[in-house]
Design a protein around this motif. Structure first.
Motif, PDB file in Angstrom:
ATOM      1  N   LYS A  15       0.828  -1.210   0.000  1.00 47.56           N
ATOM      2  CA  LYS A  15       0.000   0.000   0.000  1.00 47.56           C
ATOM      3  C   LYS A  15       0.859   1.255   0.000  1.00 47.56           C
ATOM      4  CE  LYS A  15      -4.126  -1.941   2.142  1.00 47.56           C
ATOM      5  NZ  LYS A  15      -5.028  -1.905   3.305  1.00 47.56           N
ATOM      6  N   THR A  45      -9.793  -0.271   0.050  1.00 49.68           N
ATOM      7  CA  THR A  45     -10.309  -1.496  -0.549  1.00 49.68           C
ATOM      8  C   THR A  45     -11.789  -1.332  -0.834  1.00 49.68           C
ATOM      9  OG1 THR A  45      -8.759  -2.660   0.894  1.00 49.68           O
ATOM     10  CG2 THR A  45     -10.283  -4.019  -0.338  1.00 49.68           C
ATOM     11  N   PRO A  46     -12.138  -0.394  -1.728  1.00 52.45           N
ATOM     12  CA  PRO A  46     -13.558  -0.257  -2.063  1.00 52.45           C
ATOM     13  C   PRO A  46     -14.065  -1.536  -2.720  1.00 52.45           C
ATOM     14  CG  PRO A  46     -12.212   1.322  -3.289  1.00 52.45           C
ATOM     15  CD  PRO A  46     -11.297   0.513  -2.450  1.00 52.45           C
ATOM     16  N   TRP A  50     -12.244   0.737  -8.643  1.00 49.54           N
ATOM     17  CA  TRP A  50     -10.787   0.763  -8.721  1.00 49.54           C
ATOM     18  C   TRP A  50     -10.264   2.077  -8.177  1.00 49.54           C
ATOM     19  CZ3 TRP A  50      -8.154  -3.394  -8.933  1.00 49.54           C
ATOM     20  CH2 TRP A  50      -8.622  -4.495  -9.636  1.00 49.54           C
ATOM     21  N   THR A  85      -8.929   8.403  -4.132  1.00 44.17           N
ATOM     22  CA  THR A  85      -8.853   7.103  -3.465  1.00 44.17           C
ATOM     23  C   THR A  85      -8.602   6.034  -4.510  1.00 44.17           C
ATOM     24  OG1 THR A  85     -10.379   7.819  -1.730  1.00 44.17           O
ATOM     25  CG2 THR A  85     -10.082   5.448  -1.999  1.00 44.17           C
ATOM     26  N   ASN A 106      -7.917   1.781  -5.129  1.00 41.49           N
ATOM     27  CA  ASN A 106      -8.005   0.424  -4.607  1.00 41.49           C
ATOM     28  C   ASN A 106      -6.590  -0.138  -4.535  1.00 41.49           C
ATOM     29  OD1 ASN A 106      -8.286  -2.477  -4.477  1.00 41.49           O
ATOM     30  ND2 ASN A 106     -10.425  -2.205  -5.079  1.00 41.49           N
ATOM     31  N   TRP A 107      -6.199  -0.660  -3.394  1.00 40.15           N
ATOM     32  CA  TRP A 107      -4.827  -1.099  -3.216  1.00 40.15           C
ATOM     33  C   TRP A 107      -4.462  -2.267  -4.118  1.00 40.15           C
ATOM     34  CZ3 TRP A 107      -2.275  -5.456  -1.400  1.00 40.15           C
ATOM     35  CH2 TRP A 107      -3.058  -6.457  -0.832  1.00 40.15           C
ATOM     36  N   HIS A 108      -5.450  -2.965  -4.659  1.00 36.12           N
ATOM     37  CA  HIS A 108      -5.156  -4.073  -5.567  1.00 36.12           C
ATOM     38  C   HIS A 108      -4.573  -3.596  -6.898  1.00 36.12           C
ATOM     39  CE1 HIS A 108      -7.906  -6.093  -2.710  1.00 36.12           C
ATOM     40  NE2 HIS A 108      -6.991  -7.045  -2.852  1.00 36.12           N
TER      41      HIS A 108
END
Length: 106
Positions: free
Chosen positions: A30, A59-60, A64, A74, A76-78
């Motif tokens: 992250k 992590t919504p 994304w 914001t 998404n950490w993925h």
């Protein structure tokens, strides 16, 4: 340089080491994503003449990326697992929302 070292305190039970290391890896990923995104957001904001207030890594469930009216981007950490051009696209898309709060042709 492109890695990290985890030192596990002796007080951590053997059964919890994997979970602790996994958590540290997530924090590291992250932070890396946030640093990459910070450079991209700054560059695009300068190019578009807009300002942002911050970057959040989360992590919504279904998104994304997003951008608030107050200028918080914001991600998404993925996205850390995506190719850089995908992260770049997500960042640019959200920075454009700082100027245009919709999905019009503008």
């Amino acid at each position: 340089q492109n890695g990290f070292k985890v030192i596990v305190p002796k007080r951590i039970p053997e059964s919890q080491i994997e979970g602790c290391v996994g958590l540290e890896l997530t924090f590291w990923l992250k932070d890396r994503l946030k640093e990459d995104a910070r450079h991209m957001v700054k560059r695009y904001c300068e190019a578009l003449g807009v300002k942002y207030r911050g970057i959040r890594i989360g992590t919504p469930a279904k998104l994304w990326a997003s951008c608030t009216k107050k200028g918080i981007v914001t991600l998404n950490w993925h996205l850390i697992a995506a190719p850089k051009p995908v992260l770049e696209y997500a960042v640019l898309h959200e920075v454009c929302h700082l100027k245009y709060r919709n999905h019009s042709k503008e």
